[in-house]
Design an enzyme around this catalytic site. Structure first.
Site, mmCIF file in Angstrom:
data_model
loop_
_atom_site.group_PDB
_atom_site.id
_atom_site.type_symbol
_atom_site.label_atom_id
_atom_site.label_comp_id
_atom_site.label_asym_id
_atom_site.label_seq_id
_atom_site.Cartn_x
_atom_site.Cartn_y
_atom_site.Cartn_z
ATOM 1 N N LYS A 1 21.898 83.614 -16.353
ATOM 2 C CA LYS A 1 20.866 84.885 -16.974
ATOM 3 C C LYS A 1 21.316 85.369 -17.561
ATOM 4 O O LYS A 1 22.386 85.298 -18.085
ATOM 5 C CB LYS A 1 20.899 85.232 -16.001
ATOM 6 C CG LYS A 1 19.863 84.366 -14.628
ATOM 7 C CD LYS A 1 19.434 85.182 -13.411
ATOM 8 C CE LYS A 1 18.286 85.831 -13.793
ATOM 9 N NZ LYS A 1 17.281 86.796 -12.511
ATOM 10 N N GLU B 1 22.536 91.021 -13.599
ATOM 11 C CA GLU B 1 21.770 89.931 -13.837
ATOM 12 C C GLU B 1 22.159 88.737 -12.544
ATOM 13 O O GLU B 1 21.106 87.851 -12.669
ATOM 14 C CB GLU B 1 21.137 89.720 -14.386
ATOM 15 C CG GLU B 1 19.904 91.052 -15.081
ATOM 16 C CD GLU B 1 18.642 90.886 -14.796
ATOM 17 O OE1 GLU B 1 18.296 89.884 -14.433
ATOM 18 O OE2 GLU B 1 18.505 91.844 -14.187
ATOM 19 N N GLU C 1 23.027 82.818 -10.616
ATOM 20 C CA GLU C 1 22.492 82.796 -11.466
ATOM 21 C C GLU C 1 23.447 82.871 -13.514
ATOM 22 O O GLU C 1 22.888 83.492 -13.722
ATOM 23 C CB GLU C 1 21.138 82.105 -11.924
ATOM 24 C CG GLU C 1 20.562 82.400 -10.860
ATOM 25 C CD GLU C 1 18.596 82.442 -10.803
ATOM 26 O OE1 GLU C 1 18.556 81.769 -11.430
ATOM 27 O OE2 GLU C 1 18.455 83.459 -10.028
ATOM 28 N N GLU D 1 10.327 89.575 -3.919
ATOM 29 C CA GLU D 1 10.954 90.264 -4.865
ATOM 30 C C GLU D 1 12.177 91.376 -4.119
ATOM 31 O O GLU D 1 11.557 92.775 -4.780
ATOM 32 C CB GLU D 1 11.408 89.544 -5.931
ATOM 33 C CG GLU D 1 11.655 88.460 -6.351
ATOM 34 C CD GLU D 1 11.436 88.695 -8.107
ATOM 35 O OE1 GLU D 1 12.589 89.251 -8.426
ATOM 36 O OE2 GLU D 1 11.494 87.870 -9.312
#
Length: 468
Positions: free
Chosen positions: A318, A324, A315, A261
């Site tokens: 989250k 985030e 997303e 990541e």
């Protein structure tokens, strides 16, 4: 003076992909507005991405990936670590139902056992290595152990020390119970360490002392590391080399590393310094360029890193700060959040809005020179890096041919013919090109085969010019 476009195109052609790393993407699904898995697979394929990492073993996702040619890393969630560690039978059943039933039509290449287990608030660290061992035995049972590797993504918080990079070390309480048995398993099974590395976090917390250019792979003075004699031109390199140094301190230099990541948010809250579309585009674009053009790290210049960008989509479900929910490369409607290259072909048209670090660092490998009587203030020379004779010869042939370097002095009988080595001849040719271009950014690169030095190079009686 600008570097000739032909040079950039030529080097992209000769140094990718055989002598370079690879780019993958994380496909997270903590959202309620994402396209169907089949549409996502088509999107991934359309971008030329050949690797994807998912955070579970969702049947719809794995079935959609079948026959796509995309290599897949699946995940055993942290909440299943205890069961996988305590019962071999659970590991057998999990592999049978979540891996064996799909592979090889769905090309699963690795199982990530947990994710950042050391920071899991449920304290699952003690289950990690036993779970990894049981899952490997399950792979052996189904004769999948040659195709599929076992590892576990580690956050940089597992380091006791990360600055300078040469002082990198793992947290003392994790070395004996976790890292030693984990590294032994990785070594025995031919696997690799998975690392999640986010320069953004370090920059966001220390923007008063870390320059943005350093964090984004852009032109900067560099940060010297007195412990290993190297100068770092990117925070990413410094972080990865801290992990390499920590592994080296434990005598596990032979284990490869994959960055599972890394990314940069395109949006954040008011107090989240650096979170912007421009910075996210620069970080990911310049990182991809570094990886696909064959540049390793200063400590491991020959390392061909595989890097998984985080993440495929924004997303919306989250938790946490706004950042985030804004790491995505794409919106849920499959439109790009910003332009980022994924392939060598994409790189031909890629330009950072500011000048990225490409040429003068040779993959970050610039040794810090201690001033001596032979040093010349402000002068730099371009010399060959330790990348192997084959890559040096290709770059040498270009420099003396299309590149237009003055290579008369390295012909037989001339002053710089001896020593008659590829490294010496390449260094002379690279420096000739570098000086002819006025030491322009990008002119001492040669696909990661060259780097600059601040003292006059010495090969026999040969003198390297500083200008034409």
């Amino acid at each position: 003076m600008a570097v000739a476009p032909l040079l950039s195109l030529f080097l992209l052609a000769i140094f990718t992909f055989a002598d370079a790393g690879s780019i993958g993407v994380n496909y997270g699904r903590i959202a309620n507005n994402l396209p169907s898995p089949s549409k996502v697979v088509n999107l991934i394929k359309s971008q030329g991405i050949h690797r994807v990492k998912v955070y579970d073993t969702d049947p719809a996702v794995l079935k959609s990936l079948a026959g796509s040619g995309i290599k897949v890393t699946v995940d055993l969630p942290n909440e299943l670590l205890s069961a996988a560690a305590k019962k071999q039978s659970f590991a057998y059943k999990w592999v049978e139902r979540n891996v064996a039933v799909y592979h090889p039509h769905t090309q699963i290449e690795a199982i990530a056992v947990g994710n950042e287990v050391f920071v899991d608030p449920k304290n699952t660290t003690g289950f990690l290595v036993p779970a990894m061992k049981n899952l490997h035995q399950a792979l052996v049972k189904f004769n999948l152990h040659s195709d599929i590797k076992i590892s576990s993504p580690v956050a940089l918080s597992a380091l006791q020390s990360s600055y300078p990079s040469s002082a990198g070390s793992f947290r003392t309480e994790l070395i004996e119970p976790v890292f030693k048995p984990m590294f032994e398993l990785l070594r025995q099974t031919g696997s690799y360490l998975m690392v999640n590395a986010y320069p953004y976090f370090a920059y966001e917390s220390n923007s008063d002392v870390i320059s943005l250019d350093y964090a984004l792979f852009r032109e900067n003075p560099g940060v010297p590391d007195g412990g290993n004699g190297l100068r770092y031109f990117s925070l990413f390199d410094a972080q990865i080399d801290a992990v390499f140094a920590a592994m080296s301190a434990m005598k596990y230099d032979d284990i490869p590393l994959v960055v599972t990541e890394t990314g940069w948010p395109s949006k954040g809250d008011e107090n989240e310094v650096g979170a912007s579309v421009e910075n996210a585009a620069a970080y990911n674009g310049n990182l991809v360029k570094r990886i696909l053009t064959g540049a390793g790290t200063p400590l491991r210049p020959k390392a061909d890193l595989t890097v998984f960008l985080f993440a495929l989509f924004n997303e919306n479900n989250k938790n946490g700060p706004s950042s985030e929910r804004n790491y995505g490369l794409f919106y849920p409607n499959q439109q790009k959040v910003y332009n980022v290259p994924f392939t060598a072909e994409d790189l031909k048209d890629y330009r950072d809005k500011q000048s990225p670090v490409t040429g003068d660092v040779g993959g970050g490998q610039v040794r810090v020179s201690t001033p001596t009587n032979g040093s010349v203030s402000g002068q730099t020379w371009c010399v060959a890096s330790d990348v192997g004779k084959e890559r040096l010869q290709v770059a040498l042939d270009y420099a003396c041919g299309e590149g237009g370097a003055d290579c008369r002095s390295i012909q037989p009988g001339s002053t710089c013919y001896d020593p008659n080595t590829v490294e010496a001849h390449a260094s002379f040719a690279f420096n000739s090109y570098y000086q002819k271009t006025g030491r322009a950014a990008g002119s001492c690169y040669f696909g990661g085969a060259a780097h600059t030095v601040t003292q006059p190079p010495k090969y026999g009686k040969c003198e390297f010019p500083t200008g034409y």
